[in-house]
Scaffold this motif. Structure first.
Motif, PDB file in Angstrom:
ATOM      1  N   TYR A 192       0.811  -1.221   0.000  1.00 15.53           N
ATOM      2  CA  TYR A 192       0.000   0.000   0.000  1.00 15.53           C
ATOM      3  C   TYR A 192       0.850   1.279   0.000  1.00 15.53           C
ATOM      4  CZ  TYR A 192      -3.879  -3.168   0.943  1.00 15.53           C
ATOM      5  OH  TYR A 192      -4.808  -4.168   0.854  1.00 15.53           O
ATOM      6  N   ARG A 193       2.159   1.103  -0.211  1.00 14.44           N
ATOM      7  CA  ARG A 193       3.083   2.248  -0.255  1.00 14.44           C
ATOM      8  C   ARG A 193       2.915   3.161   0.965  1.00 14.44           C
ATOM      9  NH1 ARG A 193       4.425   2.247  -5.893  1.00 14.44           N
ATOM     10  NH2 ARG A 193       2.787   1.125  -6.928  1.00 14.44           N
ATOM     11  N   LEU A 194       3.060   2.571   2.122  1.00 15.10           N
ATOM     12  CA  LEU A 194       2.836   3.342   3.348  1.00 15.10           C
ATOM     13  C   LEU A 194       4.143   3.817   3.967  1.00 15.10           C
ATOM     14  CD1 LEU A 194       0.152   0.981   4.917  1.00 15.10           C
ATOM     15  CD2 LEU A 194      -0.259   3.198   3.815  1.00 15.10           C
ATOM     16  N   THR A 195       4.092   4.994   4.536  1.00 13.79           N
ATOM     17  CA  THR A 195       5.219   5.571   5.266  1.00 13.79           C
ATOM     18  C   THR A 195       5.520   4.735   6.508  1.00 13.79           C
ATOM     19  OG1 THR A 195       4.245   7.669   4.643  1.00 13.79           O
ATOM     20  CG2 THR A 195       6.003   7.761   6.255  1.00 13.79           C
ATOM     21  N   GLY A 196       6.779   4.684   6.926  1.00 16.19           N
ATOM     22  CA  GLY A 196       7.159   3.962   8.140  1.00 16.19           C
ATOM     23  C   GLY A 196       6.582   4.608   9.399  1.00 16.19           C
ATOM     24  N   ALA A 197       6.532   3.822  10.480  1.00 14.12           N
ATOM     25  CA  ALA A 197       5.846   4.260  11.694  1.00 14.12           C
ATOM     26  C   ALA A 197       6.420   5.548  12.289  1.00 14.12           C
ATOM     27  CB  ALA A 197       5.875   3.144  12.729  1.00 14.12           C
ATOM     28  N   ALA A 216       1.621  10.882   5.750  1.00 15.21           N
ATOM     29  CA  ALA A 216       1.712  10.439   7.141  1.00 15.21           C
ATOM     30  C   ALA A 216       0.328  10.110   7.691  1.00 15.21           C
ATOM     31  CB  ALA A 216       2.367  11.524   7.996  1.00 15.21           C
ATOM     32  N   ARG A 217      -0.610  10.970   7.366  1.00 19.10           N
ATOM     33  CA  ARG A 217      -1.973  10.733   7.861  1.00 19.10           C
ATOM     34  C   ARG A 217      -2.569   9.461   7.270  1.00 19.10           C
ATOM     35  NH1 ARG A 217      -5.118  14.375  10.404  1.00 19.10           N
ATOM     36  NH2 ARG A 217      -6.895  13.953   9.057  1.00 19.10           N
ATOM     37  N   LEU A 218      -2.277   9.233   6.008  1.00 22.10           N
ATOM     38  CA  LEU A 218      -2.760   8.012   5.377  1.00 22.10           C
ATOM     39  C   LEU A 218      -2.238   6.784   6.119  1.00 22.10           C
ATOM     40  CD1 LEU A 218      -4.096   6.382   3.057  1.00 22.10           C
ATOM     41  CD2 LEU A 218      -1.935   6.604   1.819  1.00 22.10           C
ATOM     42  N   ARG A 219      -0.953   6.798   6.400  1.00 23.20           N
ATOM     43  CA  ARG A 219      -0.336   5.680   7.092  1.00 23.20           C
ATOM     44  C   ARG A 219      -0.994   5.461   8.473  1.00 23.20           C
ATOM     45  NH1 ARG A 219       3.690   1.925   9.341  1.00 23.20           N
ATOM     46  NH2 ARG A 219       2.831   1.972  11.442  1.00 23.20           N
TER      47      ARG A 219
END
Ligand code: ADP
Ligand code: MG
Length: 696
Positions: A192-197, A216-219
């Motif tokens: 899902y191409r998500l940013t790291g925590a 960031a919000r998406l993640r």
């Protein structure tokens, strides 16, 4: 990530034990994890100052720089407020406070320069801001870029904790953290191409750009919904595999003799289909958990009864729970009227059931001679013990808390089948989250012969015409409801307008009998008044929203809703559903004062243009956010989302759901080593909340 739970916030610089306690009490923040997941609700672009003259309806928030010109206290009692005029040279705007009036008028000096931040509202063609954030220009001179605004409570504010305080604490916490082991498996992050925590947390609390903030919000939204879905789905799967239920294989005497000899109407196609679905489910040997959705008046009660008869045919008892005494009584009367002639023993249990009757009920429940118990919350008290409870119907379940529902499970060694009925149409994304994997049946057809309700929006100047139309209906032998809002904040005032309304109605219709009901009445008196109306010993019922749910008086053809602008759409829809239940043409009149905001008018106009409950629910969700729906449907469920919104993040809900599903397909118990972090985190988060997935 789970190590953040072990870092107590009281050791964070600037917090200490007293504030830590306050933060826990007010916001449930105990540790670093909680603190870092306390997200800004919006961001101020500190570099951007708006001109008052440029304010328009498109701006959700504005930041102004200028001076207070004057302060004045206005209004009395609950309406007391402080109104200031604030000028920036381009124009003047009203600033309004409803509390802390004295502190505020002392805190700000007319003539000094301030920076204001808030949401502009238009009222009577003037712009105003209620409860803005106020800064001196000196205090924020050094800040630029985007700054998060953190949600606070009144108590925290009173103790001098501001959004800026939160910002500082969170920055301190973040600078102490070097790495976070991401709980989301790499494979999902990359899918899902998500940013790291850690990067997401840093960005959300201190965004460098709008685009990074969005990532960031998406993640973080995904993470929140993903954990939630995993928790729901994990238990749901477990339950499906392990929880055996009664197998109702048999259709017998009770069902057949009612169905063939005593059915009051031909069932609608939708009713038949739904009964088939429920039958198949109850015969599967697995415990049924099913939601029955059907618009007001679609005939859910009859469906429930037929299913209860199947339970009886299979040697078990059935129980129907309703949210109010009035409704329980009405259900009891309907059901016993229909099946008592068949020798089926139906009894009513509410808070006001007398001891003698209670003893009989207890005894008959225990020896099995009581077949159907109808009641309020009283039926889930521990002392109520069935011989063999096989089937439970919960009407308008959103009035029941989860904890209360859970108690039902203890009443039977084999968990009973559960049918939850609701007339509140629930949009899909919301249902997916709130009801987990509850199976859903829908009655999407009204019984024949119903004429669509005519809904009219009328302003004060047409009141006389409205009374004339009510009069015409009464002369034709029909009955009418007149409903007033009763909103907690201002109960006294509301009660006064209700009482005045009652007097006016009595004077306007002197030859008709008027009943009167509101929430603060003693239950016995309330029942007496309701009963007068239900039995047509009264022609008009003046009431608050206590009549909202379920009351059935088919002869009532007029519903007048006073101050309709103060109700939510779903509530208006529920109220309107009290009429149009018989053969007569029914009317719903929404009374409103003339001056209402544009979006309020839009809301009311939508009501006049459709009776489709789903359409109305979707619109309500969009216009008001899910708060209201969530609030009513899951009181006690504690589904508090920190960042995701069920109203606007439907796509992310779906993503999270898919991701959770595919992960559990490969590792149903999250037992594989690469998922232990995830599993630990879920336990940490949901142990503190009620585990509703077991219950729904
Ligand atoms: P709700 O789904 O809102 O609970 P009810 O079960 O109270 O609706 O039914 C509304 C009204 O419609 C009742 O008066 C009921 O007797 C009547 N009704 C139910 N089913 C049928 C049907 N198949 N044909 C005609 N009237 C019906
Ligand atoms: Mg009903």
């Amino acid at each position: 990530m789970d190590s953040l739970f072990r870092l107590d916030i009281k050791y964070l610089k600037g917090i200490g034990p007293a504030r830590a306690q306050l933060l826990d009490k007010e916001l449930g923040i105990k540790n670093y994890y909680d603190l870092l997941h306390h997200f800004p609700t919006h961001y101020i672009d500190r570099s951007r100052i708006y001109r008052i003259a440029d304010i328009n309806g498109e701006m959700p928030y504005v930041q102004l720089r200028g001076r207070f010109v004057s302060f004045a206290e206005q209004g009395e009692g609950a309406k007391r407020r402080l109104v200031a005029l604030f000028s920036d040279g381009s124009g003047v705007i009203e600033i309004v406070w409803f509390n802390r009036i004295r502190q505020i008028s002392e805190a700000y000096t007319p003539g000094n320069e301030y920076i204001l931040f808030g949401k502009p509202n238009q009222f009577n063609n003037r712009w105003s801001i209620v409860h803005p954030e106020v800064d001196t220009t000196a205090s924020i001179a050094a800040t630029t870029g985007m700054r998060g605004v953190y949600p606070l409570t009144e108590k925290l504010r009173n103790r001098g904790i501001s959004s800026r305080t939160f910002h500082t604490w969170i920055q301190t916490a973040l600078s102490a953290i070097k790495i976070i082991n991401d709980p989301i498996p790499d494979e999902i992050l990359s899918r899902y191409r998500l940013t790291g925590a850690l990067e997401a947390l840093r960005t959300v609390h201190n965004p460098a750009s709008a685009q990074m903030l969005q990532q960031a919000r998406l993640r973080l939204k995904f993470e929140e919904l993903f954990l939630l879905q995993l928790n729901i789905q994990r238990y749901a799967r477990r339950r499906k595999h392990t929880l055996a239920g009664y197998r109702f294989a048999h259709i017998g005497e009770n069902f057949n003799s009612f169905y063939f000899n005593r059915l009051p109407f031909e069932l609608t196609g939708a009713q038949k289909r739904v009964i088939k679905e429920i039958r198949a489910d109850m015969g599967s040997g697995r415990q049924m958990n099913r939601l029955l959705q059907g618009d007001v008046g679609s005939g859910k009660t009859l469906v429930a009864l037929l299913c209860m008869l199947i339970a009886l045919d299979n040697g078990t008892q059935a129980c129907l729970m309703a949210p109010t005494e009035i409704l329980a009584t009405q259900h009891y009367e309907t059901l016993s009227g229909l099946v008592a002639p068949l020798g089926i023993n139906v009894k009513l249990l509410t808070g006001s059931t007398r001891k003698k009757e209670r003893d009989i009920i207890d005894r008959q429940l225990a020896d099995g001679s009581l077949h159907i118990l109808v009641g309020t919350h009283a039926v889930i008290e521990d002392r109520v013990q069935f011989r063999q409870l096989g089937f439970v119907v919960i009407d308008e379940q959103h009035r029941f808390g989860v904890v209360q529902r859970a108690r039902l499970w203890k009443k039977s060694a084999v968990p009973p089948h559960v049918l939850v009925m609701t007339a509140t149409p629930i949009p899909r994304t919301l249902a997916m989250t709130i009801y987990g994997d509850l199976d859903v049946s829908v009655i999407d057809e009204l019984p024949p012969g119903r004429k669509p309700i005519v809904t009219l929006l009328r302003y004060e100047d047409r009141r006389y015409d409205v009374y004339k139309s009510i009069g015409a209906q009464l002369r034709a032998g029909r009955q009418a409801y007149i409903v007033y809002p009763l909103i907690k904040e201002n109960e006294k005032l509301d009660l006064k307008s209700l009482e005045e309304g009652y007097e006016t109605i009595r004077e306007t219709f002197p030859s008709y009998r008027v009943a009167f009901v509101h929430g603060q009445m003693k239950p016995a008196e309330k029942d007496r008044q309701m009963n007068l109306f239900a039995t047509h010993q009264a022609d008009i019922l003046v009431a608050t929203t206590v009549i909202e749910v379920g009351v059935n008086v088919p002869n009532a053809t007029t519903m007048v809703i006073e101050n309709a602008e103060r109700f939510g759409l779903s509530q208006l829809h529920q109220l309107r559903g009290r009429v149009g239940r018989g053969e007569g043409q029914s009317y719903c009149v929404l009374m409103s004062k003339h001056k209402i905001a544009a979006d309020t008018r839009k809301r009311l106009e939508l009501m006049t243009s459709t009776t489709d409950g789903f359409l109305i629910a979707e619109a309500d969700l969009k216009m008001r956010g899910p708060g209201d729906l969530e609030g009513t449907m899951q009181s006690g469920m504690m589904l508090n989302l920190n960042i995701a919104s069920l109203a606007t993040d439907g796509q992310i809900v779906q993503m999270a759901r898919d991701a959770a599903d595919s992960l559990l397909d490969t590792d149903p118990e999250l037992a594989q080593p690469e998922h232990t972090r995830l599993s630990k985190l879920i336990n940490l988060i949901f142990d503190r909340k009620i585990d509703f997935s077991l219950i729904s």
